[in-house]
Enzyme design. Structure first.
Site, PDB file in Angstrom:
ATOM      1  N   TYR A 178      32.446  -6.518 -30.250  1.00 16.80           N
ATOM      2  CA  TYR A 178      31.072  -6.488 -28.754  1.00 16.80           C
ATOM      3  C   TYR A 178      29.834  -5.477 -30.093  1.00 16.80           C
ATOM      4  O   TYR A 178      28.937  -6.293 -29.512  1.00 16.80           O
ATOM      5  CB  TYR A 178      32.197  -5.255 -27.853  1.00 16.80           C
ATOM      6  N   LYS A 232      26.182  -8.108 -28.876  1.00 17.42           N
ATOM      7  CA  LYS A 232      25.147  -7.711 -28.397  1.00 17.42           C
ATOM      8  C   LYS A 232      24.352  -7.117 -29.742  1.00 17.42           C
ATOM      9  O   LYS A 232      22.860  -7.740 -28.280  1.00 17.42           O
ATOM     10  CB  LYS A 232      25.579  -5.942 -27.887  1.00 17.42           C
TER      11      LYS A 232
END
Length: 278
Positions: free
Chosen positions: A149, A153
């Protein structure tokens, strides 16, 4: 001036709150989600709901065609749809990574490319348009058990920086939205995304993975409170390059800048139980 706005991932959380706030300010909002039935509440508020699976080019084309036919241009595009992924990096499968990056990194680029003619039409009509990609503060400060994650990002932040320079000649402003803790159903989805094989080296610290799944929700601000200043800034001409808000959105980047890397590593490792493996 009423603006035409399209937001992906509006079934809950930040996307839903942004749609409601743009609508409250009198703008024409297209709220999208993979399943249109999750948008019923927004549609009851006068918001136009559209089914849009950001991983499916046919679905993106259909949504773009609808906006082109109904509005003719798009003033603000917010790429918000995304997936969580919790687990130690070495426990993730090839499929975990592909699915995660396809949604969180590849899809915002594909959506942007498909809607670019409508953004350019807004520039021709109104003098400007805005593209906003929703990243995360953990794209700046990686944490244990969220490597996929965080890296997704981080990649989205880099793509956003490149897009900002590449689209500037065409009058399109590009914004990186970098939330900290914002209350949503993301914690629930994070629990569902946990990867912890039976033979994992991290079985002993399973509670650390569970803690990481919920970390973004601890002390999180309501999505509505995040949406109000975010929408206000997105409507500026020009908007800021970076918009931050939510719990730890200031603190974490500051710690990253001020603390020695080893000290920050140790602090984050302890928070999520990795010291128990030493």
């Amino acid at each position: 001036m009423q603006k035409v706005v399209l937001i992906t991932g509006c079934s809950s959380g930040i996307g839903r709150a942004l749609a409601l706030e743009f609508n409250r300010k009198g703008h024409r909002v297209y709220a999208t989600a993979r399943r249109r039935d999750t948008l019923a509440e927004l549609e009851s508020q006068g918001i136009r709901g559209l089914a849009l699976d950001v991983t499916d080019d046919t679905s993106i084309d259909a949504a773009a065609a609808t906006v082109r036919e109904e509005a003719g241009h798009l003033d603000v595009l917010v790429n918000n749809a995304g997936l969580p992924q919790v687990g130690a990096v070495v426990d993730l499968t090839r499929e975990d990574l592909r699915r995660h990056y396809e949604t969180n990194v590849v899809s915002p680029v594909m959506v942007t490319a498909k809607f670019l003619p409508l953004l350019r039409a807004a520039v021709a009509k109104n003098g400007s348009a805005t593209l906003a990609n929703v990243g995360s503060i953990v794209g700046l400060v990686a944490t244990p058990f969220a490597g996929a994650y965080c890296s997704g990002k981080s990649a989205l932040h880099a793509l956003t920086d490149a897009l900002r320079m590449e689209l500037a000649p065409f009058g399109i402003d590009v914004v990186a939205i970098q939330p900290g803790g914002v209350r949503s159903s993301f914690g629930e989805h994070s629990n569902e995304s946990i990867r912890l094989p039976d033979d994992s080296l991290y079985r002993k610290v399973e509670q650390g993975l569970l803690a990481r799944a919920q970390a973004g929700q601890a002390g999180a601000v309501p999505a509505e409170a995040f949406a109000v200043p975010t929408v206000e800034k997105l409507l500026l001409t020009p908007p800021p390059r970076i918009i931050r808000g939510g719990t730890n959105s200031v603190r974490l980047p500051l710690l990253k800048r001020l603390l020695p890397a080893r000290m920050l590593d140790e602090k984050l490792s302890k928070i999520f139980g990795l010291d128990a493996l030493r």
